[in-house]
Structures are given as structure tokens and as C-alpha cells.
Enzyme design. Structure first.
Site, PDB file in Angstrom:
ATOM      1  N   HIS A  55      -6.944   7.502  -7.737  1.00  0.00           N
ATOM      2  CA  HIS A  55      -6.979   7.509  -6.268  1.00  0.00           C
ATOM      3  C   HIS A  55      -6.467   8.868  -5.786  1.00  0.00           C
ATOM      4  O   HIS A  55      -5.353   9.280  -6.113  1.00  0.00           O
ATOM      5  CB  HIS A  55      -6.121   6.376  -5.710  1.00  0.00           C
ATOM      6  CG  HIS A  55      -6.207   6.235  -4.222  1.00  0.00           C
ATOM      7  ND1 HIS A  55      -7.258   5.613  -3.587  1.00  0.00           N
ATOM      8  CD2 HIS A  55      -5.379   6.674  -3.241  1.00  0.00           C
ATOM      9  CE1 HIS A  55      -7.068   5.649  -2.275  1.00  0.00           C
ATOM     10  NE2 HIS A  55      -5.936   6.287  -2.029  1.00  0.00           N
ATOM     11  N   HIS A  61      -9.917   9.373  -1.067  1.00  0.00           N
ATOM     12  CA  HIS A  61      -9.582   8.775   0.234  1.00  0.00           C
ATOM     13  C   HIS A  61      -9.348   9.905   1.229  1.00  0.00           C
ATOM     14  O   HIS A  61      -8.339  10.599   1.148  1.00  0.00           O
ATOM     15  CB  HIS A  61      -8.317   7.907   0.031  1.00  0.00           C
ATOM     16  CG  HIS A  61      -7.740   7.329   1.276  1.00  0.00           C
ATOM     17  ND1 HIS A  61      -6.467   6.808   1.323  1.00  0.00           N
ATOM     18  CD2 HIS A  61      -8.247   7.169   2.525  1.00  0.00           C
ATOM     19  CE1 HIS A  61      -6.216   6.355   2.540  1.00  0.00           C
ATOM     20  NE2 HIS A  61      -7.277   6.569   3.295  1.00  0.00           N
ATOM     21  N   SER A  81      -2.309   6.398  -7.449  1.00  0.00           N
ATOM     22  CA  SER A  81      -2.488   7.478  -6.479  1.00  0.00           C
ATOM     23  C   SER A  81      -1.839   8.764  -6.987  1.00  0.00           C
ATOM     24  O   SER A  81      -0.623   8.822  -7.194  1.00  0.00           O
ATOM     25  CB  SER A  81      -1.860   7.087  -5.136  1.00  0.00           C
ATOM     26  OG  SER A  81      -1.844   8.215  -4.291  1.00  0.00           O
ATOM     27  N   ASP A 119      -5.792  11.316  -2.573  1.00  0.00           N
ATOM     28  CA  ASP A 119      -5.559  11.315  -1.125  1.00  0.00           C
ATOM     29  C   ASP A 119      -5.678  12.714  -0.527  1.00  0.00           C
ATOM     30  O   ASP A 119      -4.885  13.600  -0.863  1.00  0.00           O
ATOM     31  CB  ASP A 119      -4.142  10.799  -0.833  1.00  0.00           C
ATOM     32  CG  ASP A 119      -4.020   9.310  -1.092  1.00  0.00           C
ATOM     33  OD1 ASP A 119      -4.786   8.549  -0.480  1.00  0.00           O
ATOM     34  OD2 ASP A 119      -3.160   8.923  -1.899  1.00  0.00           O
ATOM     35  N   MET A 179      -5.394  14.850   2.894  1.00  0.00           N
ATOM     36  CA  MET A 179      -4.833  14.791   4.260  1.00  0.00           C
ATOM     37  C   MET A 179      -4.934  16.159   4.919  1.00  0.00           C
ATOM     38  O   MET A 179      -4.625  17.170   4.282  1.00  0.00           O
ATOM     39  CB  MET A 179      -3.362  14.392   4.206  1.00  0.00           C
ATOM     40  CG  MET A 179      -3.114  13.111   3.441  1.00  0.00           C
ATOM     41  SD  MET A 179      -1.358  12.763   3.383  1.00  0.00           S
ATOM     42  CE  MET A 179      -1.345  11.319   2.334  1.00  0.00           C
ATOM     43  N   MET A 231      -8.322  11.362   4.593  1.00  0.00           N
ATOM     44  CA  MET A 231      -7.582  11.166   5.842  1.00  0.00           C
ATOM     45  C   MET A 231      -7.754  12.443   6.650  1.00  0.00           C
ATOM     46  O   MET A 231      -6.798  13.225   6.814  1.00  0.00           O
ATOM     47  CB  MET A 231      -6.115  10.853   5.520  1.00  0.00           C
ATOM     48  CG  MET A 231      -5.933   9.435   4.974  1.00  0.00           C
ATOM     49  SD  MET A 231      -4.407   9.220   4.059  1.00  0.00           S
ATOM     50  CE  MET A 231      -4.964   9.756   2.450  1.00  0.00           C
ATOM     51  N   ASP A 284      -4.231  -0.188   0.004  1.00  0.00           N
ATOM     52  CA  ASP A 284      -3.509   1.067  -0.239  1.00  0.00           C
ATOM     53  C   ASP A 284      -2.229   1.125   0.589  1.00  0.00           C
ATOM     54  O   ASP A 284      -2.283   1.091   1.816  1.00  0.00           O
ATOM     55  CB  ASP A 284      -4.464   2.214   0.150  1.00  0.00           C
ATOM     56  CG  ASP A 284      -3.915   3.592  -0.168  1.00  0.00           C
ATOM     57  OD1 ASP A 284      -2.846   3.695  -0.792  1.00  0.00           O
ATOM     58  OD2 ASP A 284      -4.592   4.568   0.219  1.00  0.00           O
ATOM     59  N   MET A 323      -5.679  -0.389   4.805  1.00  0.00           N
ATOM     60  CA  MET A 323      -4.403   0.339   4.739  1.00  0.00           C
ATOM     61  C   MET A 323      -3.268  -0.642   5.008  1.00  0.00           C
ATOM     62  O   MET A 323      -3.227  -1.291   6.056  1.00  0.00           O
ATOM     63  CB  MET A 323      -4.359   1.469   5.779  1.00  0.00           C
ATOM     64  CG  MET A 323      -5.289   2.635   5.488  1.00  0.00           C
ATOM     65  SD  MET A 323      -5.101   3.376   3.849  1.00  0.00           S
ATOM     66  CE  MET A 323      -3.374   3.875   3.861  1.00  0.00           C
TER      67      MET A 323
HETATM   68  C1  DX5 Z   1      -0.950   6.956   2.007  1.00  0.00           C
HETATM   69  C2  DX5 Z   1      -1.923   7.131   0.867  1.00  0.00           C
HETATM   70  C3  DX5 Z   1      -1.621   6.318  -0.324  1.00  0.00           C
HETATM   71  C4  DX5 Z   1      -0.294   6.619  -0.975  1.00  0.00           C
HETATM   72  C5  DX5 Z   1       0.230   5.292  -1.432  1.00  0.00           C
HETATM   73  O1  DX5 Z   1      -1.454   7.536   3.136  1.00  0.00           O
HETATM   74  O2  DX5 Z   1      -3.241   6.802   1.283  1.00  0.00           O
HETATM   75  O3  DX5 Z   1      -2.677   6.346  -1.285  1.00  0.00           O
HETATM   76  O4  DX5 Z   1      -0.362   7.491  -2.075  1.00  0.00           O
HETATM   77  O5  DX5 Z   1       1.527   5.455  -1.883  1.00  0.00           O
HETATM   78  P1  DX5 Z   1       2.482   4.232  -2.175  1.00  0.00           P
HETATM   79  O6  DX5 Z   1       1.826   3.401  -3.241  1.00  0.00           O
HETATM   80  O7  DX5 Z   1       3.728   4.889  -2.639  1.00  0.00           O
HETATM   81  O8  DX5 Z   1       2.648   3.470  -0.893  1.00  0.00           O
HETATM   82 ZN    ZN Z   2      -4.827   6.543  -0.230  1.00  0.00          ZN
END
Ligand code: DX5
Ligand code: ZN
Length: 216
Positions: free
Chosen positions: A33, A66, A8, A35, A37, A68, A175, A137
């Protein structure tokens, strides 16, 4: 199939993103990956299109994006243009999930659906044949570095059963809080793709940590 590893980039050094992208290129990782947000669906804001395009410019492996965010439909085309190969939306953010999946496919991307820790696996019964990936998740989305929620292992087993019973080709990705210990349990339960952020980037040798996750 041997499992895939998707580091990630949320845990990358954003002041030197290219170096981390090249580390992932040269490593045994399979996907990036990414993310996104929005500060509405989750209580945090990460980054948007300019950063994804910058990653895409150097990445030699698929971008697993991903989302969010609320109203993902509004931005599907822009994510395609920014270089997303897999686009995952949250079940909880999509009142017209089937339409969203079709929209993602219409731009040539693979479509994933993510489930928050409290969301039952059976909500996917009517779309499991239409999707390419289920993202379980194993933390509440929004932040890296959180503690793994053990119930995710049961959910992986449930999704696996659903996939087999409906003859779906969807991959199971997990994840949040993934390390060698939780990762092994997830692989045994049927996970196909492991996302890992802090475990990789907070380690002394991220590339070696990726190899260790890959060789489990
Ligand atoms: C959290 C993200 C993850 C995050 C995971 O909302 O979707 O992808 O980067 O991080 P770790 O592996 O540190 O839990
Ligand atoms: Zn993620």
C-alpha cells in the site's frame, strides 16, 4: 475469499526502503500500500514518482497506490509508468469521477475509489459496477498512527450491501488504525483488504504481525 493484507509503506524506514520492501516480499502480505499525499488534499506531503519507481524495482507483489491528491487525472499516466497496479483516487477530489475511472482503466490499472470518514457510501451507487475497489477510510487521511473511527465498520456493511445489490465485483479495502482487534471486526463486516501501517512497522516482528493479520 480469504482477506488480503496490504502493509502501508508510509511507516517504512525510508533510509532503508529496500530492506522493508524485501521483508514484505518474503512475508504473507498480498500488496504494497503506497500513500501519495500532495499537501493540498491532505495536510501532509509524503513522496512521489521516484520513490514509487524505487519500490517497484524490488517489489514482487502488486502496488496498491492510494492518491490523496487533487487533480489526479493529470498524473494517471505517470502513475501507470511508475508501476501502480491498483490506482485509488478520492471521491472528494474528483468532480468527474466516472471519467477518472475510465482513464485509470485505459492505462491497464485496476481502479479504486476512496471515501473520507464523512462521505456517505451511497455516492458510489452510480459507479460501483465500474470500479474494482472501494477504499473506506477509517481515519481522516494524511497521517499514519491515528485512532480507528468505529463508524467505518457500519460503512463496510453498507458497501457490501451496495456491491451485492448492484452485482459489482469491487473489493472492499479499509485504511487507518487497523490492528488485530479492529481488523477482526472489519473482516466480519465484509472487508476484503486490510491496510496496516504503524501496527506492522512499530511491532517487534513486522513479518510475524503481517502473518497474524492474515490468519485472523
Ligand atoms: C493515512 C494513510 C494510511 C496510513 C495508515 O492517510 O492512507 O495508509 O499509512 O496508517 P496506520 O495503519 O498507522 O493507521
Ligand atoms: Zn492509505
Amino acid at each position: 475469499m480469504t482477506h488480503l493484507i496490504a502493509p502501508s509503506v508510509l511507516s517504512c524506514d525510508f533510509a532503508n526502503l529496500q530492506a522493508d520492501v524485501e521483508m514484505i516480499n518474503a512475508s504473507n502480505a498480498d500488496w504494497f500500500h503506497v500513500d501519495v499525499m500532495d499537501g493540498v488534499f491532505v495536510p501532509n506531503i509524503s513522496f512521489g514518482f521516484p520513490v514509487i519507481k524505487a519500490i517497484k524495482k524490488h517489489a514482487k507483489k502488486p502496488l496498491d497506490v492510494h492518491l490523496m491528491i487533487v487533480n489526479p487525472d493529470q498524473y494517471v499516466e505517470e502513475f501507470a509508468k511508475s508501476g501502480a497496479d491498483v490506482l485509488t483516487v478520492h471521491y472528494e477530489a474528483c468532480p468527474h469521477l466516472h471519467r477518472t475511472i475510465q482513464l485509470i482503466h485505459s492505462f491497464g490499472m485496476r481502479a479504486g475509489v476512496a471515501l473520507n470518514p464523512h462521505t456517505n457510501v451511497n455516492v458510489l451507487e452510480n459507479v460501483i459496477q465500474d470500479i474494482d475497489l472501494v477504499l473506506i477510510m477509517s481515519v481522516n487521511p494524511g497521517f499514519g498512527g491515528q485512532k480507528f473511527i468505529d463508524n467505518a465498520i457500519n460503512k463496510v456493511k453498507e458497501v457490501k450491501e451496495l456491491i451485492i445489490s448492484k452485482k459489482s465485483n469491487a473489493l472492499i479495502e479499509v485504511d487507518g488504525g487497523v490492528n488485530l482487534e479492529t481488523g477482526e471486526k472489519l473482516i466480519d463486516a465484509g472487508a476484503d483488504v486490510l491496510v496496516a501501517g504503524s501496527f506492522v512497522f512499530n511491532s517487534e516482528n513486522p513479518s510475524e504481525t503481517i502473518t497474524n493479520l492474515k490468519e485472523m
